[in-house]
Design an enzyme around this catalytic site. Structure first.
Site, mmCIF file in Angstrom:
data_model
loop_
_atom_site.group_PDB
_atom_site.id
_atom_site.type_symbol
_atom_site.label_atom_id
_atom_site.label_comp_id
_atom_site.label_asym_id
_atom_site.label_seq_id
_atom_site.Cartn_x
_atom_site.Cartn_y
_atom_site.Cartn_z
ATOM 1 N N HIS A 104 1.903 4.306 6.396
ATOM 2 C CA HIS A 104 1.731 4.938 5.075
ATOM 3 C C HIS A 104 0.515 5.870 5.008
ATOM 4 O O HIS A 104 0.291 6.512 3.985
ATOM 5 C CB HIS A 104 1.677 3.873 3.967
ATOM 6 C CG HIS A 104 0.590 2.862 4.159
ATOM 7 N ND1 HIS A 104 0.759 1.742 4.937
ATOM 8 C CD2 HIS A 104 -0.688 2.810 3.690
ATOM 9 C CE1 HIS A 104 -0.369 1.028 4.921
ATOM 10 N NE2 HIS A 104 -1.256 1.658 4.187
ATOM 11 N N ASP A 106 0.769 -1.251 0.000
ATOM 12 C CA ASP A 106 0.000 0.000 0.000
ATOM 13 C C ASP A 106 0.801 1.302 0.000
ATOM 14 O O ASP A 106 0.238 2.347 -0.269
ATOM 15 C CB ASP A 106 -0.990 0.000 1.182
ATOM 16 C CG ASP A 106 -2.270 0.757 0.848
ATOM 17 O OD1 ASP A 106 -2.524 0.992 -0.349
ATOM 18 O OD2 ASP A 106 -3.015 1.122 1.773
#
Length: 969
Positions: A375, A106
């Site tokens: 993230h 991701d």
């Protein structure tokens, strides 16, 4: 916590229950932060036993195993290692489990640091997904989604790793069913916030598998598997089942999938496919077993990342600049606190501070710094309330560590009974201490550092003395921040991992601090400035002459005095205007940067004030929207230092320090500082990957969105150069950076956006960030040789500025004999050569045995050590800062005698070399060796050469990790 309540706790509870019901079922889990919350707060003893069993059977597998799945673009290598180590330490201590595969599906783009770190951590294969859409399409077509990646040119094949890029479907199951208008394969539906539905009926629950649709479901799944098989070289297809926020009702998930798996396998002749539940390890084992020869990829990264022609994910390099800055400040304070505490434990075994409590204080900051590397953390791609959580956790951890450092100083000094009483040790960030107080300054780097620290004072007439009552060079001047206070700059020279104490007293007729004098220049109207006539005036130190033009109050040129090379040099603030209305075209948001047109200059008038003193000259420029504006919109403070004889002023002299103030922007504006020079750079830019190594960034022209697709992350360093001269930028937080013209470099400082994309509105991702930001950038200008000598040490000196603590003096104190005082300060510095960095010196506190067989045995017998943390094991990491061929001298391997390096901490009795996160003995770590054309033999990789007599040779770009044990005092 809200995610735990809404769905995450149910994932672990129901998955564990379902795995126990069917031997064929498997599951992978990534982020330890969620798992640990479940393990500590929710799991029953029975569930804990089941987790142990499932891990042993290989049916539950932890992949990556860090606290989080960290971002790859804007994180610093130190923090990536920290969060991995934090998760791995828990897994090994609790289960004896060591992750060997990654699942980096991701993060928005892929850095070349990551494959290197995962190889050093003992991983056998790496898996990524988000890379440029056009590049992925091409790799997919040519069956090139799998390769062996040599993340660092210096470490080459020793730390290469097999890498799998997910195909165009990425990590979520494709859910379209040709036979139904409902989605498929997500039988538990989608999670609801803040509470799970009372009746257990979730939105968008997929069509259940029945006799009537079983064949149709199987056809859909098989068709997708075959489509993907055509993109890979082996007959093994990784088919991810799940997505974000899935498996909170694992029962309905597995019971439906069981039917499908059985049906396809019963009809495998017809379908030409067999299906099994698998972990990442199962998949890579199958591919590895095929014994193919793979192409290698060099150290080029996959940044930036675009998902379509107008979707360049380059906005997040700057989003939430304040959070990015605080995350790095916290990381730097943690680094200082760890080595400070380690020295205290080693040198003051009788000290009065409770070590267990101290470790908890450090752990609170370890957790906070680890989690923000997520993230959707430091990237600025979270909603405001999640950002507030990160900020609160960071601030709380920093408060704890400052408190710990202050109490250590207090304890050491009281223990010396040297007639000095500390009435208090303030831990405020910048106390406004009244005169007659002291500052304690700790240098967390393992080098001798000469630099300035700034203290806020209420009076100009003061003197500064060191521990021996000797006068210390200092300069005091009116503060940038407030009318009523002054900034006191103290010149400090401190050896590695040591602290000094300075007292600040009212003027006593002897040596006083130099007073900075101000000259204010008339505000200039840029629209009417006479371009022909220039009124130039210089600001000079031993290394540079900076010339300003009084007609515009802007910088004009910089001369590097050693070579007498003059570079034309101008700086201006500009803003990109961006669109927030999806009906009108591409938008900018937390993730994306989509400028409407070129950046527009913002200020039409500039004010200038020069503060000059014997140690420093500060140029204060104020930028106004027009000549009559009351308030400035931008400010730039440029500092040039002059160091007196007897001090090592090389680094100080060679840096031009700049601090900027960016006021709240108007909506849908993105602010940049553009520096233009006459260097013929051919628009080539260099930026760093995570503060680890540099990447070459040639300007690329695209049909669409060229400006945004030429933005790159600068985590610590960027530079432009021509054949002789280099301009280097060093930074204390991540920024987007680009070269939009020859001789130019621009840094994005701030963004404020609003948009009406439904998904962003639903998740409150509009980045209406109205804060003031104050980033700092240091510039170094010079020949390639000079800048190459300085930039690594300078970058770390900016990253790890000394920690300043304040205290008040009580009464007159007797002077101590010289020898005694001198010793108390300097007796135990830790120093490495300038091309090495002491990356970690800490007491992790893990209770696990470093003998693997013993650790597994004690877990198996249920005898994991309860009780106190282990304070005898010290974690040491040493990193070589230079790459092969980067510098004739500094790129050489370095021999380090660990016994002698750490002698100030006590007598070293044993050293064990470990994998990056500490969980493997490097002598027993054998990574898979994937065949490449270069290395056709398939073999296992063993680690580095054994260390003889505590002497290790650190090669370019290596990061070496050790457990060190000392003689008990």
């Amino acid at each position: 916590q809200e995610s735990m309540h809404a769905y995450a706790a149910n994932v672990y509870t129901t998955v564990i229950e379902e795995l126990m019901k069917g031997k064929q079922r498997k599951f992978i889990a990534v982020e330890q932060e969620f798992f640990r919350l479940w393990w500590d707060m929710v799991a029953t003893d029975t569930q804990k036993q089941q987790v142990h069993q499932l891990l042993q059977e290989g049916r539950l597998e932890f992949v990556i195993g860090g606290q989080v799945m960290h971002d790859e673009a804007v994180t610093l290598i130190d923090d990536q290692i920290l969060q991995l180590t934090e998760g791995h330490g828990f897994l090994y201590e609790t289960f004896g489990f060591r992750p060997q595969f990654s699942w980096h599906v991701d993060p928005f783009g892929a850095s070349a640091t990551t494959p290197t770190l995962f190889a050093l951590a003992g991983f056998n294969a790496h898996l990524i997904s988000r890379i440029d859409y056009d590049l992925k399409a091409e790799m997919q077509k040519n069956k090139k989604l799998q390769f062996v990646w040599q993340g660092s040119p210096s470490l080459s094949e020793r730390q290469e790793i097999f890498t799998h890029v997910m195909d165009q479907y990425s990590y979520c199951t494709p859910s379209q069913l040709p036979f139904s208008n409902r989605s498929g394969f997500f039988w538990n539906g989608f999670a609801t916030f803040p509470d799970p539905p009372k009746d257990g009926v979730y939105p968008n629950m997929s069509l259940p598998v029945t006799d009537a649709n079983l064949h149709l479901y199987a056809q859909t799944m098989v068709a997708n598997i075959k489509e993907r098989a055509a993109w890979f070289r082996t007959g093994d297809v990784l088919w991810p089942w799940g997505c974000d926020k899935q498996f909170f009702n694992a029962s309905v998930q597995y019971s439906n999938m069981d039917l499908l798996v059985d049906y396809i396998n019963k009809h495998s002749d017809e379908f030409e496919v067999t299906v099994q539940y698998a972990t990442v390890s199962d998949y890579f084992q199958a591919v590895y077993g095929r014994n193919l020869t793979w192409e290698t990829r060099d150290s080029q990264d996959f940044l930036p990342y675009s998902t379509e022609p107008f979707q360049a994910w380059t906005g997040f390099y700057t989003s939430r600049s304040t959070l990015k800055g605080v995350a790095r400040r916290a990381s730097s304070l943690l680094y200082a606190g760890e080595s400070f505490f380690t020295q205290y434990v080693r040198k003051h075994p009788e000290g009065s501070i409770c070590k267990c409590k101290a470790l908890k204080q450090l752990q609170s900051l370890r957790w906070a710094v680890s989690e923000v590397q997520h993230h959707d953390g430091i990237t600025g791609t979270e909603s405001p309330k999640v950002k507030d959580m990160y900020m609160n956790n960071l601030m709380y951890g920093m408060f704890n560590v400052k408190k710990l450092m202050a109490s250590i100083i207090f304890d050491i000094n009281n223990a010396k009974k040297n007639g000095e009483v500390y009435s208090s040790v303030y831990t405020k960030d910048s106390g406004k201490p009244d005169v007659d107080q002291y500052v304690v300054v700790y240098n967390p780097l393992a080098w001798n550092v000469t630099t300035f620290v700034t203290v806020s004072v209420s009076n100009e007439a003061i003197s500064v003395y060191d521990e021996l009552g000797r006068s210390v060079p200092a300069q005091v001047q009116s503060s940038v921040e407030s009318q009523s206070t002054y900034d006191l700059y103290i010149l400090v020279a401190i050896s590695g991992l040591s602290y000094r104490k300075y007292s600040i007293k009212p003027l006593d007729g002897k040596q006083s601090a130099f007073i900075g004098r101000s000259i204010k220049y008339k505000r200039r109207d840029l629209t009417r400035a006479d371009q022909q006539s220039r009124q130039l005036f210089p600001v000079v130190n031993n290394c540079y002459q900076i010339v300003f033009d009084q007609n515009t109050n802007l910088m004009h040129s910089i001369t590097e005095r050693e070579t007498n090379q003059t570079v034309q040099f101008t700086q201006e603030f500009l803003e990109y205007h961006v669109n927030g209305d999806t009906t009108k075209g591409p938008i900018s948001d937390n993730y994306l940067f989509a400028p409407n047109a070129s950046a527009v200059p913002v200020s039409k008038a500039v004010g200038l004030e020069v503060m000059s003193g014997s140690l420093m000259t500060e140029i204060r420029q104020y930028f106004y929207s027009n000549v009559t504006s009351q308030d400035y919109i931008y400010a730039a403070y440029t500092r040039l230092y002059s160091v007196p004889d007897g001090y090592d002023g090389k680094l100080l002299c060679h840096r031009i320090e700049q601090e900027y103030s960016v006021r709240p922007l108007e909506l849908n504006r993105e602010a940049v500082l553009r520096t233009s020079t006459n260097l013929n750079t051919r628009q080539l830019l260099y930026t760093d990957n995570n503060g680890y190594q540099m990447q070459k960034r040639p300007f690329k022209a695209y049909v669409n969105n060229t400006v945004a697709r030429n933005y790159y992350p600068m985590v610590q360093t960027a530079y432009i150069e021509d054949d002789t001269t280099r301009l280097m930028l060093l930074t204390e937080r991540a920024h987007g950076v680009s070269s939009q013209g020859n001789g130019q470099v621009e840094v994005m400082l701030h963004r404020r956006l609003w948009n009406n994309l439904q998904w962003n509105l639903d998740n409150n991702l509009t980045l209406n960030d109205s804060s003031v930001v104050r980033p700092v950038i240091w510039l170094i200008l010079g020949t390639k040789v000079v800048t190459n000598n300085l930039y690594r040490t300078s970058g770390l000196t900016l990253e790890h500025r000394p920690v300043v603590m304040f205290g008040a003096l009580s009464g007159d104190k007797p002077k101590l004999p010289r020898r005694l005082q001198q010793n108390s300060v300097h007796d135990s510095s830790v120093t490495v050569p300038p091309n090495l960095h002491l990356q970690t010196l800490s007491i992790p506190g893990w209770k696990y045995s470093s003998n693997h067989a013993e650790q597994v045995r004690s877990i198996h017998m249920g005898k994991q050590k309860q009780g106190d943390a282990d304070f005898s094991r010290v974690l040491l990491r040493i990193r070589h800062l230079y790459g092969v061929g980067e510098h004739p001298v500094l790129s050489q391997p370095v021999m380090v005698d660990l016994k002698s390096l750490l002698k100030g901490l006590g007598s070293v009795t044993a050293v064990e070399e470990r994998s990056l996160t500490g969980t493997w003995d490097v002598n027993t770590l054998e990574r898979w060796k994937w065949k490449t054309a270069q290395y056709p033999g398939k073999r296992f990789f063993n680690s580095t050469e054994a260390s003889e007599d505590y002497i290790v040779t650190v090669h370019p770009k290596e990061i070496r990790t050790f457990f060190v044990y000392f003689q008990v005092q």
